[in-house]
Design a protein around this motif. Structure first.
Motif, PDB file in Angstrom:
ATOM      1  N   GLN A  31      10.109   2.726   0.928  1.00 18.07           N
ATOM      2  CA  GLN A  31       8.669   2.559   0.800  1.00 18.07           C
ATOM      3  C   GLN A  31       7.982   3.798   1.365  1.00 18.07           C
ATOM      4  O   GLN A  31       8.238   4.200   2.498  1.00 18.07           O
ATOM      5  CB  GLN A  31       8.197   1.321   1.552  1.00 18.07           C
ATOM      6  CG  GLN A  31       6.711   1.090   1.402  1.00 18.07           C
ATOM      7  CD  GLN A  31       6.256  -0.189   2.093  1.00 18.07           C
ATOM      8  OE1 GLN A  31       7.062  -0.943   2.613  1.00 18.07           O
ATOM      9  NE2 GLN A  31       4.973  -0.416   2.091  1.00 18.07           N
ATOM     10  N   ILE A  32       7.129   4.409   0.566  1.00 13.02           N
ATOM     11  CA  ILE A  32       6.406   5.604   0.977  1.00 13.02           C
ATOM     12  C   ILE A  32       4.948   5.226   1.198  1.00 13.02           C
ATOM     13  O   ILE A  32       4.315   4.634   0.327  1.00 13.02           O
ATOM     14  CB  ILE A  32       6.519   6.710  -0.082  1.00 13.02           C
ATOM     15  CG1 ILE A  32       7.985   7.074  -0.270  1.00 13.02           C
ATOM     16  CG2 ILE A  32       5.679   7.916   0.307  1.00 13.02           C
ATOM     17  CD1 ILE A  32       8.254   8.016  -1.392  1.00 13.02           C
ATOM     18  N   THR A  33       4.433   5.568   2.367  1.00 13.79           N
ATOM     19  CA  THR A  33       3.053   5.261   2.705  1.00 13.79           C
ATOM     20  C   THR A  33       2.286   6.552   2.934  1.00 13.79           C
ATOM     21  O   THR A  33       2.737   7.418   3.673  1.00 13.79           O
ATOM     22  CB  THR A  33       2.999   4.400   3.988  1.00 13.79           C
ATOM     23  OG1 THR A  33       3.801   3.246   3.782  1.00 13.79           O
ATOM     24  CG2 THR A  33       1.592   3.991   4.316  1.00 13.79           C
ATOM     25  N   ASP A  34       1.159   6.685   2.274  1.00 12.13           N
ATOM     26  CA  ASP A  34       0.305   7.851   2.449  1.00 12.13           C
ATOM     27  C   ASP A  34      -0.861   7.429   3.339  1.00 12.13           C
ATOM     28  O   ASP A  34      -1.816   6.815   2.885  1.00 12.13           O
ATOM     29  CB  ASP A  34      -0.205   8.340   1.095  1.00 12.13           C
ATOM     30  CG  ASP A  34      -1.152   9.519   1.218  1.00 12.13           C
ATOM     31  OD1 ASP A  34      -1.333  10.044   2.330  1.00 12.13           O
ATOM     32  OD2 ASP A  34      -1.721   9.923   0.195  1.00 12.13           O
ATOM     33  N   ASP A  35      -0.752   7.763   4.615  1.00 13.89           N
ATOM     34  CA  ASP A  35      -1.819   7.395   5.535  1.00 13.89           C
ATOM     35  C   ASP A  35      -2.542   8.627   6.085  1.00 13.89           C
ATOM     36  O   ASP A  35      -3.196   8.568   7.114  1.00 13.89           O
ATOM     37  CB  ASP A  35      -1.296   6.518   6.674  1.00 13.89           C
ATOM     38  CG  ASP A  35      -0.193   7.184   7.474  1.00 13.89           C
ATOM     39  OD1 ASP A  35       0.249   8.289   7.102  1.00 13.89           O
ATOM     40  OD2 ASP A  35       0.233   6.587   8.472  1.00 13.89           O
ATOM     41  N   TRP A  36      -2.403   9.757   5.365  1.00 12.45           N
ATOM     42  CA  TRP A  36      -3.110  10.967   5.771  1.00 12.45           C
ATOM     43  C   TRP A  36      -4.587  10.812   5.425  1.00 12.45           C
ATOM     44  O   TRP A  36      -4.940  10.174   4.438  1.00 12.45           O
ATOM     45  CB  TRP A  36      -2.551  12.170   5.021  1.00 12.45           C
ATOM     46  CG  TRP A  36      -1.246  12.650   5.559  1.00 12.45           C
ATOM     47  CD1 TRP A  36      -0.075  11.967   5.589  1.00 12.45           C
ATOM     48  CD2 TRP A  36      -0.982  13.906   6.153  1.00 12.45           C
ATOM     49  NE1 TRP A  36       0.909  12.729   6.152  1.00 12.45           N
ATOM     50  CE2 TRP A  36       0.377  13.923   6.503  1.00 12.45           C
ATOM     51  CE3 TRP A  36      -1.757  15.020   6.406  1.00 12.45           C
ATOM     52  CZ2 TRP A  36       0.965  15.018   7.111  1.00 12.45           C
ATOM     53  CZ3 TRP A  36      -1.160  16.107   7.006  1.00 12.45           C
ATOM     54  CH2 TRP A  36       0.171  16.100   7.355  1.00 12.45           C
ATOM     55  N   GLU A  38      -8.308  11.939   3.987  1.00 11.80           N
ATOM     56  CA  GLU A  38      -8.682  12.642   2.750  1.00 11.80           C
ATOM     57  C   GLU A  38      -8.719  14.152   2.981  1.00 11.80           C
ATOM     58  O   GLU A  38      -8.267  14.920   2.156  1.00 11.80           O
ATOM     59  CB  GLU A  38     -10.056  12.146   2.268  1.00 11.80           C
ATOM     60  CG  GLU A  38     -10.420  12.605   0.888  1.00 11.80           C
ATOM     61  CD  GLU A  38      -9.549  11.998  -0.207  1.00 11.80           C
ATOM     62  OE1 GLU A  38      -9.384  12.676  -1.230  1.00 11.80           O
ATOM     63  OE2 GLU A  38      -9.052  10.882  -0.044  1.00 11.80           O
ATOM     64  N   VAL A  40      -7.536  17.080   5.725  1.00  9.06           N
ATOM     65  CA  VAL A  40      -6.695  17.337   6.884  1.00  9.06           C
ATOM     66  C   VAL A  40      -7.229  18.577   7.598  1.00  9.06           C
ATOM     67  O   VAL A  40      -7.292  19.652   6.989  1.00  9.06           O
ATOM     68  CB  VAL A  40      -5.221  17.555   6.472  1.00  9.06           C
ATOM     69  CG1 VAL A  40      -4.354  17.860   7.677  1.00  9.06           C
ATOM     70  CG2 VAL A  40      -4.697  16.344   5.722  1.00  9.06           C
TER      71      VAL A  40
END
Length: 66
Positions: A31-36, A38, A40
């Motif tokens: 499972q890949i989660t993108d929690d970066w 909008e 950086v």
């Protein structure tokens, strides 16, 4: 186990020829989660370092800055 070629799965012995190598590692879903955020934040020092080390490559990929 990391093999000599940098592969994460051991595909057999060196010199062994197979039309379809059999992987010897467990196949499981990741499972890949993108929690970066909008945007950086990057400091001026980080930009200078990126430009110093990757400037030529970035120019080749995207062209020089206007």
């Amino acid at each position: 186990m990391m093999t000599e070629g940098g592969d994460l799965c051991d595909t057999g012995q060196a010199g062994e020829t197979q039309s379809e190598p059999k992987l010897k590692c467990a196949q499981q879903l990741i499972q890949i989660t993108d929690d970066w955020p909008e945007v950086v934040p990057v400091t001026e020092a980080e930009v200078r370092m990126i430009e110093a080390y990757f400037g030529d490559l970035l120019d080749e990929l995207f062209g020089p800055l206007p």
